[in-house]
Design an enzyme around this catalytic site. Structure first.
Site, PDB file in Angstrom:
ATOM      1  CB  ALA A   1      -0.919  -0.005   1.218  1.00 55.35           C
ATOM      2  CG  ASP A   2       2.626   5.125  -1.531  1.00 61.90           C
ATOM      3  OD1 ASP A   2       3.624   5.022  -0.784  1.00 61.90           O
ATOM      4  OD2 ASP A   2       2.318   6.172  -2.110  1.00 61.90           O
TER       5      ASP A   2
END
Length: 188
Positions: free
Chosen positions: A71-72
């Site tokens: 994730a970012d």
């Protein structure tokens, strides 16, 4: 909830780790340093998913039957991305830009196996009341938000005293839209 495949979390974020634990989703941690640059012509709203996909792809050669979750999170104000501040001055500049405004927090998520890839994102609108320089400096001095996009953590003091309203997922602002992750994992 029992999942049939081992989940590998490709993130150093203590907040993402805590959210998965709190949701009862077992995982092992495995990270690989990834170049987090993105094409200059990429739409600001697509950056988080692009980087999350790069993070997951970095581990593809190391997996067999596992699922990689990467994730970012990016913070956007006036269509400009606010990354992680390198120092106090940059953190102060970011928080001044957020003060008294609404901004968008987008978390991109990539779930990856040897044969399948699912990429999705979630955007939450966050409204900050106007902040004084004293409040901003207190927060920076006390909480050192240098590992957080936009120079703040909603779960910390600043979220308690400065956030007037959010439209969307609180957990997304923390760094992981855990409800969406849970639903997607069930489909695996």
């Amino acid at each position: 909830m029992n999942f049939t495949k081992t989940l590998i979390l490709a993130s150093k974020s203590p907040r993402r780790q805590a959210l998965l634990k709190e949701a009862g989703i077992p995982f092992i941690l495995k990270t690989q340093d990834v170049d987090e640059t993105y094409p200059a012509d990429l739409e600001a709203g697509d950056v988080a998913s692009y980087i999350a996909t790069k993070k997951a792809a970095a581990l593809k050669a190391q997996i067999q039957d596992e699922i990689v979750l990467a994730a970012d999170t990016v913070v956007r104000v006036d269509e400009k991305i606010l990354g992680k501040p390198e120092n106090e001055n940059i953190a102060r500049e970011m928080l001044v830009k957020l003060s008294g405004k609404a901004h968008l927090v987008t978390t991109g998520v990539c779930l990856l196996t040897k044969t399948r890839q699912v990429v999705f994102d979630e955007t939450t609108e966050v409204h900050f009341r106007p902040l004084t320089i004293q409040e901003i400096d207190f927060y920076i001095d006390r909480f050192q938000p240098f590992d957080k996009a936009g120079a703040y953590g909603i779960q910390e003091w600043i979220g308690m005293v400065a956030v007037d309203k959010i439209v969307g997922s609180y957990f997304n602002v923390m760094g992981l839209p855990i409800h969406a992750v849970y639903q997607h994992l069930q489909q695996f």
